[in-house]
Design an enzyme around this catalytic site. Sequence first.
Site, PDB file in Angstrom:
ATOM      1  N   THR A   1       0.823  -1.206   0.000  1.00  0.00           N
ATOM      2  CA  THR A   1       0.000   0.000   0.000  1.00  0.00           C
ATOM      3  C   THR A   1       0.860   1.261   0.000  1.00  0.00           C
ATOM      4  OG1 THR A   1      -1.517   1.267   1.391  1.00  0.00           O
ATOM      5  CG2 THR A   1      -0.110  -0.274   2.527  1.00  0.00           C
ATOM      6  N   ASP A   2       0.288   2.359  -0.487  1.00  0.00           N
ATOM      7  CA  ASP A   2       0.992   3.647  -0.405  1.00  0.00           C
ATOM      8  C   ASP A   2       1.016   4.177   1.030  1.00  0.00           C
ATOM      9  OD1 ASP A   2      -1.687   4.387  -0.160  1.00  0.00           O
ATOM     10  OD2 ASP A   2      -1.648   5.883  -1.757  1.00  0.00           O
ATOM     11  N   GLU A   3       0.213   3.544   1.914  1.00  0.00           N
ATOM     12  CA  GLU A   3       0.168   4.037   3.299  1.00  0.00           C
ATOM     13  C   GLU A   3       1.492   3.830   4.025  1.00  0.00           C
ATOM     14  OE1 GLU A   3      -3.422   3.195   5.508  1.00  0.00           O
ATOM     15  OE2 GLU A   3      -4.533   2.853   3.664  1.00  0.00           O
TER      16      GLU A   3
ATOM     17  N   LYS B   1       2.220  -3.511   7.150  1.00  0.00           N
ATOM     18  CA  LYS B   1       2.491  -3.664   5.715  1.00  0.00           C
ATOM     19  C   LYS B   1       3.935  -3.228   5.410  1.00  0.00           C
ATOM     20  CE  LYS B   1       0.150  -4.782   2.798  1.00  0.00           C
ATOM     21  NZ  LYS B   1      -0.189  -6.114   2.219  1.00  0.00           N
TER      22      LYS B   1
ATOM     23  N   TYR C   1      -1.943  -0.849  10.858  1.00  0.00           N
ATOM     24  CA  TYR C   1      -2.055  -1.487   9.542  1.00  0.00           C
ATOM     25  C   TYR C   1      -0.861  -1.147   8.666  1.00  0.00           C
ATOM     26  CZ  TYR C   1      -3.345  -1.865   4.614  1.00  0.00           C
ATOM     27  OH  TYR C   1      -3.328  -2.131   3.272  1.00  0.00           O
TER      28      TYR C   1
HETATM   29  P1  NAD Z   1      -9.489  -7.704   1.788  1.00  0.00           P
HETATM   30  O1  NAD Z   1      -9.521  -7.472   3.264  1.00  0.00           O
HETATM   31  O2  NAD Z   1     -10.702  -7.423   0.983  1.00  0.00           O
HETATM   32  O3  NAD Z   1      -9.090  -9.226   1.507  1.00  0.00           O
HETATM   33  C1  NAD Z   1      -8.069  -9.879   2.199  1.00  0.00           C
HETATM   34  C2  NAD Z   1      -8.198 -11.368   1.944  1.00  0.00           C
HETATM   35  O4  NAD Z   1      -7.099 -12.008   2.635  1.00  0.00           O
HETATM   36  C3  NAD Z   1      -9.486 -11.972   2.496  1.00  0.00           C
HETATM   37  O5  NAD Z   1     -10.087 -12.810   1.522  1.00  0.00           O
HETATM   38  C4  NAD Z   1      -9.033 -12.766   3.707  1.00  0.00           C
HETATM   39  O6  NAD Z   1      -9.816 -13.930   3.955  1.00  0.00           O
HETATM   40  C5  NAD Z   1      -7.615 -13.127   3.325  1.00  0.00           C
HETATM   41  N1  NAD Z   1      -6.782 -13.359   4.522  1.00  0.00           N
HETATM   42  C6  NAD Z   1      -6.686 -12.550   5.611  1.00  0.00           C
HETATM   43  N2  NAD Z   1      -5.868 -13.110   6.511  1.00  0.00           N
HETATM   44  C7  NAD Z   1      -5.427 -14.281   5.974  1.00  0.00           C
HETATM   45  C8  NAD Z   1      -4.546 -15.292   6.420  1.00  0.00           C
HETATM   46  N3  NAD Z   1      -3.963 -15.229   7.639  1.00  0.00           N
HETATM   47  N4  NAD Z   1      -4.286 -16.339   5.606  1.00  0.00           N
HETATM   48  C9  NAD Z   1      -4.879 -16.408   4.381  1.00  0.00           C
HETATM   49  N5  NAD Z   1      -5.753 -15.505   3.914  1.00  0.00           N
HETATM   50  C10 NAD Z   1      -6.014 -14.443   4.707  1.00  0.00           C
HETATM   51  O7  NAD Z   1      -8.228  -6.878   1.278  1.00  0.00           O
HETATM   52  P2  NAD Z   1      -8.038  -6.099  -0.113  1.00  0.00           P
HETATM   53  O8  NAD Z   1      -8.632  -4.765   0.013  1.00  0.00           O
HETATM   54  O9  NAD Z   1      -8.446  -6.989  -1.224  1.00  0.00           O
HETATM   55  O10 NAD Z   1      -6.455  -5.924  -0.118  1.00  0.00           O
HETATM   56  C11 NAD Z   1      -5.618  -6.904  -0.720  1.00  0.00           C
HETATM   57  C12 NAD Z   1      -4.172  -6.480  -0.550  1.00  0.00           C
HETATM   58  O11 NAD Z   1      -3.975  -5.210  -1.132  1.00  0.00           O
HETATM   59  C13 NAD Z   1      -3.752  -6.363   0.914  1.00  0.00           C
HETATM   60  O12 NAD Z   1      -2.446  -6.837   1.045  1.00  0.00           O
HETATM   61  C14 NAD Z   1      -3.803  -4.873   1.178  1.00  0.00           C
HETATM   62  O13 NAD Z   1      -2.864  -4.507   2.178  1.00  0.00           O
HETATM   63  C15 NAD Z   1      -3.424  -4.312  -0.173  1.00  0.00           C
HETATM   64  N6  NAD Z   1      -3.957  -2.971  -0.448  1.00  0.00           N
HETATM   65  C16 NAD Z   1      -5.304  -2.722  -0.430  1.00  0.00           C
HETATM   66  C17 NAD Z   1      -5.776  -1.452  -0.743  1.00  0.00           C
HETATM   67  C18 NAD Z   1      -7.246  -1.141  -0.803  1.00  0.00           C
HETATM   68  O14 NAD Z   1      -7.611  -0.002  -1.131  1.00  0.00           O
HETATM   69  N7  NAD Z   1      -8.147  -2.086  -0.547  1.00  0.00           N
HETATM   70  C19 NAD Z   1      -4.881  -0.426  -1.024  1.00  0.00           C
HETATM   71  C20 NAD Z   1      -3.517  -0.706  -0.991  1.00  0.00           C
HETATM   72  C21 NAD Z   1      -3.071  -1.977  -0.728  1.00  0.00           C
END
Ligand code: NAD
Length: 345
Positions: A130-132, A159, A155
């Site tokens: 993430t950019d965070e 990350k 969070y």
């Molecule tokens: P999300 O919370 O919608 O999905 C996360 C998934 O990971 C879920 O299906 C969950 O069941 C699974 N999970 C969680 N813990 C687990 C574990 N211990 N073992 C196996 N599976 C597990 O998240 P997202 O929004 O789809 O984000 C996906 C990735 O992108 C993350 O790494 C997040 O940090 C990164 N990200 C998200 C955003 C955003 O805007 N949503 C922005 C930047 C980065």
Amino acid sequence: MKILITGGAGFIGSAVVRRAIVDGHAVVNLDALTYAACLDNVASVADHPDYAFEQADIRDRAALDRIFATHRPDAVMHLAAESHVDRSIDGPGDFIETNITGTFNLLEAARKYWTEAGRPEAFRFHHISTDEVFGSLGATGQFTETTSYDPRSPYSASKAASDHLVRAWAETYGLPVVLTNCSNNYGPFHFPEKLIPVVILNALHGRSIPIYGDGSNVRDWLYVEDHADALLLVLQKGALNRSYNIGGENERSNLELVQTICSILDRLAPKDGSYADLITFVTDRPGHDARYAIDPTRIRDELGWRPSVTVEEGLERTVRWYLDNRGWWQALLERDGVGQRLGQG
Ligand code: NAD
């Protein structure tokens, strides 16, 4: 390629799974199915012969070893994470265990598999972040790939730690990695605890639409299907051990964003008065980062990628999707913590 995708039942992971199958890859979707997961997100590809699902936790090293040995992937795309900042304020432990220890386990399982396979050069471990991790910007400036890390929430700190582990495994053990740091995603299948679905669903229920603080916090909004395209491009064409920032080129304050959603709803689901009348300012999140902005130069110049939709187009598609898929989100509203104000510190 055969791609092991972690977190493929979540919001972004499921978009990557769907896109990878359409593009002709084989996918192994590894997901623990936490509260944030929904297998309906991948229903469109679940019967495809090149799709497999493994319910497993990335904290379970033995399960990871078994999955690598069984499926023998050409690449890993690591998206499994605890992802909600407000939940990280209330309960940081899960974020440390999954995002840090889980990533460590996955790196070790990947390293073992890759070493035993003769260290194939084409193997990739793609870490999605993430950019965070870069912290908070003032009114000007953008995050580049060389911006110093300055995470400010449990969070983003977890990350950031996972990013450091991935780079260390590349430097120390030679594991072939690529990293991406993206801005805020939105689009279909977004879990109903995040800002944009909260706005849409509260509006449709006639409930107040909460905006943290004065709504001046700025985010760069990235349509999730654009992001999935970018991730698959980086996996295949990104330079070894390099990181790429991925943004939507769509900076908006939270207040502007919510007002745009309300005006789309006024058009698509008209009612007496405007949905904007439901906007309510609530106590801010502790440590709420003021502004994130991505400098997209590297991914644009090196890989030729740019987002395909403006935030107005993406929001219209998203609002239509929520109007057309009530069954999907109605089931998720029953889950623990959804609809409650979390993360007040
Ligand atoms: P999300 O919370 O919608 O999905 C996360 C998934 O990971 C879920 O299906 C969950 O069941 C699974 N999970 C969680 N813990 C687990 C574990 N211990 N073992 C196996 N599976 C597990 O998240 P997202 O929004 O789809 O984000 C996906 C990735 O992108 C993350 O790494 C997040 O940090 C990164 N990200 C998200 C955003 C955003 O805007 N949503 C922005 C930047 C980065």
